[in-house]
Write a protein that holds these residues in place. Structure first.
Motif, PDB file in Angstrom:
ATOM      1  N   UNK A  81      10.807 -11.958  -5.975  1.00 23.35           N
ATOM      2  CA  UNK A  81      11.341 -12.234  -5.136  1.00 23.35           C
ATOM      3  C   UNK A  81      10.437 -11.898  -3.735  1.00 23.35           C
ATOM      4  N   UNK A  82      10.805 -10.594  -4.281  1.00 21.17           N
ATOM      5  CA  UNK A  82      10.174  -9.000  -3.727  1.00 21.17           C
ATOM      6  C   UNK A  82       8.571  -9.867  -3.613  1.00 21.17           C
ATOM      7  N   UNK A  83       8.032  -9.636  -3.763  1.00 19.29           N
ATOM      8  CA  UNK A  83       6.751 -10.316  -3.690  1.00 19.29           C
ATOM      9  C   UNK A  83       6.997 -11.244  -2.279  1.00 19.29           C
ATOM     10  N   UNK A  84       7.274 -13.012  -2.689  1.00 17.82           N
ATOM     11  CA  UNK A  84       7.381 -14.021  -1.672  1.00 17.82           C
ATOM     12  C   UNK A  84       7.999 -12.857  -0.367  1.00 17.82           C
ATOM     13  N   UNK A  85       8.955 -12.042  -0.339  1.00 13.08           N
ATOM     14  CA  UNK A  85       9.274 -12.053   0.905  1.00 13.08           C
ATOM     15  C   UNK A  85       8.602 -10.823   1.568  1.00 13.08           C
TER      16      UNK A  85
ATOM     17  N   UNK B 127       5.228  -9.571   6.157  1.00 11.37           N
ATOM     18  CA  UNK B 127       4.119  -9.446   6.915  1.00 11.37           C
ATOM     19  C   UNK B 127       3.318 -10.527   7.339  1.00 11.37           C
ATOM     20  N   UNK B 128       3.337 -12.375   6.747  1.00  6.63           N
ATOM     21  CA  UNK B 128       2.506 -12.935   7.891  1.00  6.63           C
ATOM     22  C   UNK B 128       3.508 -12.807   8.868  1.00  6.63           C
ATOM     23  N   UNK B 129       4.418 -13.014   8.745  1.00  8.65           N
ATOM     24  CA  UNK B 129       4.766 -12.821  10.462  1.00  8.65           C
ATOM     25  C   UNK B 129       4.673 -11.592  11.180  1.00  8.65           C
TER      26      UNK B 129
ATOM     27  N   UNK C  33       1.926  -1.460   3.907  1.00  4.71           N
ATOM     28  CA  UNK C  33       0.654  -1.807   3.109  1.00  4.71           C
ATOM     29  C   UNK C  33       0.013  -3.425   3.376  1.00  4.71           C
ATOM     30  N   UNK C  34       0.638  -3.809   3.821  1.00  7.46           N
ATOM     31  CA  UNK C  34      -0.038  -5.519   3.923  1.00  7.46           C
ATOM     32  C   UNK C  34      -0.279  -5.383   5.598  1.00  7.46           C
ATOM     33  N   UNK C  35       0.686  -5.006   6.083  1.00 12.51           N
ATOM     34  CA  UNK C  35       1.044  -5.217   7.624  1.00 12.51           C
ATOM     35  C   UNK C  35       0.951  -3.998   8.278  1.00 12.51           C
ATOM     36  N   UNK C  36      -0.367  -3.057   8.282  1.00 10.72           N
ATOM     37  CA  UNK C  36      -0.335  -2.171   8.623  1.00 10.72           C
ATOM     38  C   UNK C  36      -1.172  -2.147   9.962  1.00 10.72           C
ATOM     39  N   UNK C  37      -1.021  -0.697  10.132  1.00 12.69           N
ATOM     40  CA  UNK C  37      -2.025  -0.904  11.881  1.00 12.69           C
ATOM     41  C   UNK C  37      -3.809  -1.398  11.947  1.00 12.69           C
TER      42      UNK C  37
END
Length: 206
Positions: A39-43, A48-50, A122-126
């Motif tokens: 659930x944490x991975x999906x969240x 990050x996608x949003x 980490x996923x949606x960083x600068x």
């Protein structure tokens, strides 16, 4: 179209670095149940996608409101990506991520790691935010925009797979292979970053 897709795919893969996020996620979720890890991975990937989608669609308007030209952002974004590439080549990026993971583990209030630090930064960083804005700026028309967004979607799905398979993936790949791949991708990212800077300088002074 194919060239744009491959360019966007490589850029997002290198900057977001799904395999590089896997060991960090594995260490952060040690002791958590399989359902909690899932659930944490999906969240994390959804958040990050949003964030990336918002900057992809409205980032240029935000820059305009701040009085920043797109070419100036190309130069600044290219320099930022180049610095990330240097960190990857000299193994500084992985070291910094591991230190951040240890800080989060040491803080008991951070039980859910999906938003921080996994989704942000980490996923949606600068680097990934700058990348999606730069790639969107290079795309012309709806078709090319969808191609860039499609490439981003592919990498986010791959990121989800890597997070879900973090434990087995790390045992299969091993640290030495990961180091070699990270440095190789760093060199590729450095070349892409240099191209962004060249494009920005040409537009400004050409």
């Amino acid at each position: 179209m194919i060239e744009l897709f491959i360019s966007a795919l490589v850029t997002f893969f290198v900057v977001i670095d799904p395999p590089g996020c896997a060991p960090i996620y594995a260490s952060l979720t040690t002791g958590a149940s399989a359902q909690a890890r899932r659930s944490m991975a999906i969240r994390a990937v959804v958040v990050a996608a949003v964030i990336l989608l918002v900057f992809a669609l409205f980032g240029e308007k935000l820059l305009g409101a701040l009085g920043i030209s797109l070419d100036s952002f190309r130069i600044a974004g290219g320099i930022m990506l180049f610095l990330i590439a240097l960190e990857m080549v000299f193994e500084k990026r992985t070291q910094r991520r591991e230190e951040r993971a240890k800080e989060v583990q040491a803080s008991p209030e951070h039980e859910d790691v999906s938003v921080f630090p996994m989704a942000i930064p980490m996923l949606a960083g600068p680097g990934s935010i700058a990348s999606v804005m730069l790639m969107m700026a290079r795309s012309k028309g709806l078709e090319e925009t969808l191609v860039v967004l499609g490439a981003m979607g592919v990498i986010l799905v791959l990121s989800l797979f890597c997070l879900l398979a973090a434990g087995p993936l790390m045992r299969a790949v091993g640290p030495k292979v990961e180091t070699v791949v990270t440095r190789l991708l760093g060199v590729i990212l450095a070349a892409l970053a240099a191209q962004f800077v060249i494009d920005g300088l040409k537009a400004n002074f050409g």
